[in-house]
Design an enzyme around this catalytic site. Structure first.
Site, PDB file in Angstrom:
ATOM      1  N   TYR A   1       0.837  -1.205   0.000  1.00 14.57           N
ATOM      2  CA  TYR A   1       0.000   0.000   0.000  1.00 14.57           C
ATOM      3  C   TYR A   1       0.871   1.253   0.000  1.00 14.57           C
ATOM      4  CZ  TYR A   1      -2.901   3.737   1.939  1.00 14.57           C
ATOM      5  OH  TYR A   1      -3.530   4.938   2.175  1.00 14.57           O
ATOM      6  N   ALA A   2       1.830   1.313   0.919  1.00 13.94           N
ATOM      7  CA  ALA A   2       2.722   2.469   0.987  1.00 13.94           C
ATOM      8  C   ALA A   2       3.535   2.614  -0.296  1.00 13.94           C
ATOM      9  CB  ALA A   2       3.655   2.338   2.186  1.00 13.94           C
TER      10      ALA A   2
END
Length: 337
Positions: free
Chosen positions: A153-154
């Site tokens: 996600y990051a």
């Protein structure tokens, strides 16, 4: 009347931003996929509230559908685009990583193409505090390196920042990337900590407390967040060599009208203190399962919001005590608990 195209208007932050903009006299064109990542009925109820305003209209579609997205943006002719739609959730990225590639990379690329094709005064897009990843120097500042993402996600959000910078440079699109810090509030997402904790507590169930409670977060109330975005719509990054002077600590790119921006409360609240505030708001203790740190998680986040204040004159200031009480009141009313 200025028109703002907002992606994710059936989502938590997008809903609040659209409502805020409508209250201030903007026309808002919404775009949302109504995916089943969480309760679709909650998403529909948000849109239903927005549709009471004649200056709001919504389109249901997927960011991955480039032809449809481009058509909708072209017809809307927005002055500003705010891109909030994404596959969210740090922990869910461990279970279904492909969803993050499809939505956060392909979908965001399609949105940037639509912005390029239509032309806008300002493109504003959501990143995340998760891009600070393995950084340990806090509070996090926009000028810090963000080369240590700990989850996919990051990593997709960090990629979005790079993609947006390249488009800003190539096509002279003024662009602001937001790094949000642990947003909470009424109409929140059911997978967020506050929502899960309140739901479990009212059902007399235990909550999972990771790293045995030895964690802290910069909890940001959603009204503060969307007010910040509203103010930043007018803080358009200048073109390089325009003669405009950067403010102290600015994250302006030297080669593009592009900047990154922290939006947080500017305080680091221990998790156990946050849980204690929830217990006070509910008027009851909460059972706790003390757990090990989850893979990809970080022990703490904390935003430096000096740049936000210098550019807008505003600094988020809602306390967790007040914010939690507003959420609990909404939850009891919405679910008739």
């Amino acid at each position: 009347m200025r028109t703002v195209f907002v992606t994710g208007t059936a989502g938590f932050i997008g809903f609040h931003l659209a409502r805020h903009l409508l209250d201030e006299g903007f026309a808002v064109v919404g775009f949302d996929g109504l995916t089943d990542y969480y309760d679709v009925e909650l998403k529909k109820s948000r849109h239903k509230m927005l549709e009471k305003n004649p200056n709001f209209r919504a389109h249901i579609g997927m960011l991955e559908d480039h032809a449809f997205l481009s058509k909708v943006v072209a017809e809307a002719k927005p002055d500003v685009i705010v891109h909030l739609a994404a596959q969210a959730g740090v922990r869910y990225s461990l279970e279904n990583p492909r969803a993050y590639i499809d939505t956060n990379l392909t979908g965001t690329f399609n949105l940037m193409e639509a912005a390029r094709e239509t032309g806008v005064d300002h493109l504003l897009m959501a990143s995340t505090s998760s891009v600070y990843g393995g950084n340990t120097q806090m509070p996090f500042e926009e000028t810090q390196k963000t080369e240590l993402p700990l989850t996919l996600y990051a990593a997709t959000k960090k990629a979005n920042e790079g993609m947006a910078h390249s488009y800003s440079h190539l096509w002279h699109i003024p662009t602001t990337m937001f790094r949000f810090f642990t947003v909470y509030g009424p109409y929140g997402r059911p997978d967020l900590a506050l929502f899960k904790f309140v739901r479990a507590a009212l059902a007399d169930e235990a909550i999972d407390v990771y790293n045995h409670g030895e964690m802290a977060r910069d909890f940001t109330f959603v009204d503060d967040l969307v007010h910040s975005i509203r103010l930043l719509i007018n803080a358009v990054p200048p073109m390089p060599n325009s003669g405009a002077e950067a403010v102290a600590g600015d994250s302006l790119s030297p080669v593009a009208p592009f900047r990154t921006m922290n939006i947080g409360n500017g305080t680091c609240v221990p998790l156990m203190e946050f849980i204690s505030e929830i217990e006070d708001a509910l008027g009851q203790p909460i059972k706790k399962n003390m757990m090990e740190m989850q893979k990809g998680d970080v022990p703490g986040t904390w935003a430096n919001t000096d740049l936000l204040e210098r550019l807008t004159g505003y600094r988020p200031n809602t306390t967790t005590k007040d914010g939690i009480r507003q959420f609990v009141a909404w939850y009891r009313d919405y679910y008739q608990v």
